[in-house]
Scaffold this motif. Structure first.
Motif, PDB file in Angstrom:
ATOM      1  N   THR A 263     -13.651  65.294  68.701  1.00 11.83           N
ATOM      2  CA  THR A 263     -13.635  66.624  68.076  1.00 11.83           C
ATOM      3  C   THR A 263     -14.837  66.848  67.172  1.00 11.83           C
ATOM      4  OG1 THR A 263     -12.219  65.696  66.346  1.00 11.83           O
ATOM      5  CG2 THR A 263     -11.133  66.883  68.151  1.00 11.83           C
ATOM      6  N   MET A 264     -15.568  65.791  66.838  1.00 16.47           N
ATOM      7  CA  MET A 264     -16.739  65.932  65.978  1.00 16.47           C
ATOM      8  C   MET A 264     -18.028  66.027  66.770  1.00 16.47           C
ATOM      9  SD  MET A 264     -15.690  63.413  62.821  1.00 16.47           S
ATOM     10  CE  MET A 264     -16.923  64.068  61.682  1.00 16.47           C
ATOM     11  N   LEU A 265     -17.909  66.249  68.077  1.00 14.82           N
ATOM     12  CA  LEU A 265     -19.090  66.282  68.937  1.00 14.82           C
ATOM     13  C   LEU A 265     -19.061  67.502  69.847  1.00 14.82           C
ATOM     14  CD1 LEU A 265     -19.040  62.521  69.980  1.00 14.82           C
ATOM     15  CD2 LEU A 265     -20.680  63.579  68.401  1.00 14.82           C
ATOM     16  N   GLY A 266     -20.223  68.128  69.995  1.00 13.91           N
ATOM     17  CA  GLY A 266     -20.383  69.168  70.988  1.00 13.91           C
ATOM     18  C   GLY A 266     -21.039  68.598  72.230  1.00 13.91           C
ATOM     19  N   LYS A 267     -20.804  69.246  73.349  1.00 12.38           N
ATOM     20  CA  LYS A 267     -21.357  68.786  74.621  1.00 12.38           C
ATOM     21  C   LYS A 267     -22.648  69.549  74.906  1.00 12.38           C
ATOM     22  CE  LYS A 267     -19.606  67.574  79.227  1.00 12.38           C
ATOM     23  NZ  LYS A 267     -18.444  67.700  80.130  1.00 12.38           N
TER      24      LYS A 267
ATOM     25  N   ASN B 168     -26.057  71.309  59.258  1.00 11.66           N
ATOM     26  CA  ASN B 168     -26.242  72.527  58.483  1.00 11.66           C
ATOM     27  C   ASN B 168     -25.588  73.748  59.117  1.00 11.66           C
ATOM     28  OD1 ASN B 168     -27.464  71.279  56.345  1.00 11.66           O
ATOM     29  ND2 ASN B 168     -29.513  71.506  57.175  1.00 11.66           N
ATOM     30  N   PHE B 169     -25.330  73.710  60.411  1.00 14.70           N
ATOM     31  CA  PHE B 169     -24.470  74.739  61.004  1.00 14.70           C
ATOM     32  C   PHE B 169     -23.074  74.636  60.417  1.00 14.70           C
ATOM     33  CE2 PHE B 169     -21.248  75.956  64.121  1.00 14.70           C
ATOM     34  CZ  PHE B 169     -21.608  77.267  64.377  1.00 14.70           C
ATOM     35  N   VAL B 170     -22.552  73.407  60.337  1.00 22.47           N
ATOM     36  CA  VAL B 170     -21.234  73.198  59.741  1.00 22.47           C
ATOM     37  C   VAL B 170     -21.237  73.624  58.276  1.00 22.47           C
ATOM     38  CG1 VAL B 170     -19.480  71.469  59.143  1.00 22.47           C
ATOM     39  CG2 VAL B 170     -20.626  71.371  61.369  1.00 22.47           C
ATOM     40  N   SER B 171     -22.295  73.268  57.535  1.00 23.64           N
ATOM     41  CA  SER B 171     -22.400  73.663  56.126  1.00 23.64           C
ATOM     42  C   SER B 171     -22.393  75.176  55.970  1.00 23.64           C
ATOM     43  CB  SER B 171     -23.676  73.090  55.502  1.00 23.64           C
ATOM     44  OG  SER B 171     -23.615  71.691  55.410  1.00 23.64           O
ATOM     45  N   ALA B 172     -23.147  75.860  56.817  1.00 23.32           N
ATOM     46  CA  ALA B 172     -23.217  77.317  56.736  1.00 23.32           C
ATOM     47  C   ALA B 172     -21.859  77.942  57.013  1.00 23.32           C
ATOM     48  CB  ALA B 172     -24.262  77.843  57.730  1.00 23.32           C
ATOM     49  N   TRP B 173     -21.211  77.516  58.069  1.00 22.31           N
ATOM     50  CA  TRP B 173     -19.907  78.085  58.448  1.00 22.31           C
ATOM     51  C   TRP B 173     -18.880  77.825  57.345  1.00 22.31           C
ATOM     52  CZ3 TRP B 173     -18.887  80.391  63.376  1.00 22.31           C
ATOM     53  CH2 TRP B 173     -17.558  80.812  63.533  1.00 22.31           C
ATOM     54  N   HIS B 174     -18.818  76.582  56.860  1.00 24.80           N
ATOM     55  CA  HIS B 174     -17.842  76.214  55.841  1.00 24.80           C
ATOM     56  C   HIS B 174     -18.074  77.006  54.554  1.00 24.80           C
ATOM     57  CE1 HIS B 174     -15.250  73.690  53.365  1.00 24.80           C
ATOM     58  NE2 HIS B 174     -16.258  73.555  52.518  1.00 24.80           N
ATOM     59  N   THR B 175     -19.315  77.148  54.137  1.00 21.94           N
ATOM     60  CA  THR B 175     -19.617  77.862  52.894  1.00 21.94           C
ATOM     61  C   THR B 175     -19.192  79.314  52.979  1.00 21.94           C
ATOM     62  OG1 THR B 175     -21.508  76.403  52.517  1.00 21.94           O
ATOM     63  CG2 THR B 175     -21.431  78.456  51.265  1.00 21.94           C
ATOM     64  N   LEU B 176     -19.575  79.970  54.052  1.00 19.42           N
ATOM     65  CA  LEU B 176     -19.303  81.403  54.176  1.00 19.42           C
ATOM     66  C   LEU B 176     -17.814  81.695  54.327  1.00 19.42           C
ATOM     67  CD1 LEU B 176     -22.305  82.372  56.493  1.00 19.42           C
ATOM     68  CD2 LEU B 176     -22.089  82.796  54.036  1.00 19.42           C
TER      69      LEU B 176
ATOM     70  N   GLU C  41      -7.482  73.100  59.856  1.00 22.57           N
ATOM     71  CA  GLU C  41      -7.120  72.463  61.124  1.00 22.57           C
ATOM     72  C   GLU C  41      -7.860  73.069  62.306  1.00 22.57           C
ATOM     73  OE1 GLU C  41      -5.486  69.772  63.708  1.00 22.57           O
ATOM     74  OE2 GLU C  41      -5.520  69.767  61.514  1.00 22.57           O
ATOM     75  N   PHE C  42      -8.033  74.386  62.311  1.00 27.04           N
ATOM     76  CA  PHE C  42      -8.763  74.997  63.419  1.00 27.04           C
ATOM     77  C   PHE C  42     -10.197  74.491  63.457  1.00 27.04           C
ATOM     78  CE2 PHE C  42     -11.731  78.206  64.979  1.00 27.04           C
ATOM     79  CZ  PHE C  42     -11.246  78.393  66.272  1.00 27.04           C
ATOM     80  N   LEU C  43     -10.836  74.431  62.288  1.00 30.39           N
ATOM     81  CA  LEU C  43     -12.217  73.971  62.249  1.00 30.39           C
ATOM     82  C   LEU C  43     -12.308  72.493  62.588  1.00 30.39           C
ATOM     83  CD1 LEU C  43     -13.682  75.828  59.142  1.00 30.39           C
ATOM     84  CD2 LEU C  43     -13.621  76.542  61.541  1.00 30.39           C
ATOM     85  N   ALA C  44     -11.348  71.706  62.136  1.00 27.77           N
ATOM     86  CA  ALA C  44     -11.357  70.275  62.443  1.00 27.77           C
ATOM     87  C   ALA C  44     -11.360  70.041  63.943  1.00 27.77           C
ATOM     88  CB  ALA C  44     -10.160  69.594  61.802  1.00 27.77           C
ATOM     89  N   GLN C  45     -10.613  70.839  64.667  1.00 22.71           N
ATOM     90  CA  GLN C  45     -10.486  70.650  66.109  1.00 22.71           C
ATOM     91  C   GLN C  45     -11.562  71.374  66.911  1.00 22.71           C
ATOM     92  OE1 GLN C  45      -8.201  68.554  67.501  1.00 22.71           O
ATOM     93  NE2 GLN C  45      -7.727  68.039  65.368  1.00 22.71           N
ATOM     94  N   ASN C  46     -12.115  72.463  66.361  1.00 20.78           N
ATOM     95  CA  ASN C  46     -12.933  73.339  67.198  1.00 20.78           C
ATOM     96  C   ASN C  46     -14.351  73.620  66.712  1.00 20.78           C
ATOM     97  OD1 ASN C  46     -10.890  74.481  69.337  1.00 20.78           O
ATOM     98  ND2 ASN C  46      -9.817  74.589  67.357  1.00 20.78           N
ATOM     99  N   LEU C  47     -14.648  73.454  65.420  1.00 20.64           N
ATOM    100  CA  LEU C  47     -15.938  73.910  64.926  1.00 20.64           C
ATOM    101  C   LEU C  47     -17.101  73.221  65.630  1.00 20.64           C
ATOM    102  CD1 LEU C  47     -17.529  75.719  63.044  1.00 20.64           C
ATOM    103  CD2 LEU C  47     -17.350  73.959  61.271  1.00 20.64           C
TER     104      LEU C  47
END
Length: 371
Positions: free
Chosen positions: A107-111, A129-137, A308-314
């Motif tokens: 779940t921590m990897l994109g293909k 930094n994509f994760v940082s941006a999404w989480h911050t906003l 939980e949604f972000l943990a599984q999908n971000l």
């Protein structure tokens, strides 16, 4: 599978990096083991190596990986051996990026094949930094980013001003692009002038060159500083620089009661430099004197998985699709060379310390090319 493999570690404040042999961990449950081909050196690596920030040496550095899946655990459903992947991995020794093998949940990897043609080096500069941006906003500002974005979506904060201090940074660039995707139109940024054209393309309504001085006052004048009622003139302010002197002090002039100020941690009191030990603060509220009613928070991206949604999908779904859909484009990057793993890691850290690169990420090869 070899019992151990090489990892880049910091062994003490300001000490030269070292290569240590660390255990190679077989994947369990929904984990995969990947051969790391590319990684990114970030300011956090510098904070940890030069300042000992929140680490207990010896500490494996790195949090952005890109490589090939070698093994999968019994509960994996999405990834298979041979898949090319990229992700932001940071929680345990076995996940940190500056080592030959990383074992982490799928779940921590994109293909990579789901990114619409971007190559592995462009993918690796996206992760942390994509994760940082999404989480911050979404977490610190409370913006709604439904994924996939519904047709006709209009943000609740459409008429609110948003300021990004340090728009040319990696996080700043991703924040701008995400805000544009979701329909935000009143976004101001500070950045060096040579970044302005790109940042306008990413959605900045107005750019301010912080080097010209008087930036805070110019921003207030631009958004008509006379306000009515209890609404702050700039309700949302993101500090991507995190410097007590260079960003927080001018932001404290702009931020009015009920404004939210989110700061990328740590707050830098004294920056790292050759033969200079840096100094940091983690308490944003105490870093400067804020106007009454300002909510100042430190961004803690590592906690994004509490959603939980972000943990599984971000990272597994949203991040590769955002690249494929054109929601974002990757940061520019500079490939750092060196004769071996240690030399490449050391060279990248030196470039961060000397600040000789602006607006681009520093990437370097971990695994040697297969012949």
């Amino acid at each position: 599978m070899s019992a151990t493999h090489p990892a880049v570690v910091t062994v003490g404040v300001g000490q030269p990096l070292e290569i240590h042999q660390v255990p190679t961990i077989a994947p369990e449950a929904n984990e995969v083991r990947i051969r790391v081909e590319w990684t990114v050196s970030t300011p956090l690596d510098l904070h940890q190596a030069d300042g000992g920030l929140l680490v207990n040496p010896p500490h494996i550095l790195g949090s952005s990986v890109a490589g090939t899946v070698l093994e999968v655990g019994p509960d994996t459903t999405r990834l298979r051996p041979g898949d090319r992947v990229f992700g932001y991995t940071f929680r345990q020794k076995k996940e940190r990026a500056h080592q030959l093998y990383v074992t982490t949940p799928e779940t921590m990897l994109g293909k990579l094949s789901a990114t619409g043609g971007f190559d592995i080096r462009q993918a690796v500069v996206t992760c942390n930094n994509f994760v940082s941006a999404w989480h911050t906003l979404t977490h610190d500002f409370g913006f709604e980013f439904p994924w996939p974005k519904p047709s006709g979506f209009v943000p609740r904060e459409l008429n609110d001003w948003i300021l990004i201090w340090g728009g040319g940074t990696s996080v700043g660039q991703y924040c701008l692009q995400l805000l544009k995707w979701y329909g935000y139109k009143k976004v101001l940024v500070t950045a060096s002038k040579h970044h302005h054209e790109k940042l306008r393309r990413y959605g900045a309504r107005q750019c301010f060159d912080y080097r010209e001085g008087g930036t805070a006052q110019r921003i207030l004048e631009a958004v008509q500083s006379v306000i009515t009622g209890d609404t702050p003139v700039v309700p949302f302010i993101l500090d991507c620089v995190g410097s007590q002197q260079k960003s927080l002090l001018p932001i404290a002039v702009i931020a009015q009661s009920r404004a939210i100020v989110a700061v990328m941690l740590p707050v830098i009191v004294r920056d790292a430099a050759v033969d200079v030990t840096p100094e940091y603060l983690m308490d944003v509220e105490k870093a400067v004197t804020w106007q009454d009613g300002v909510k100042a928070v430190g961004v803690r991206t590592h906690f994004y998985q509490k959603n939980e949604f972000l943990a599984q999908n971000l990272q597994s779904v949203v991040m590769p699709e955002a690249l494929a859909f054109g929601t974002i484009e990757p940061n520019e990057y500079l490939e750092v060379g060196g004769a071996n793993l240690l030399e490449r890691a050391t060279n990248a850290l030196s470039k961060l310390r000397s600040k000789e690169v602006s607006g681009a990420r520093l990437i370097w090869r971990v695994a040697e090319p297969e012949t």
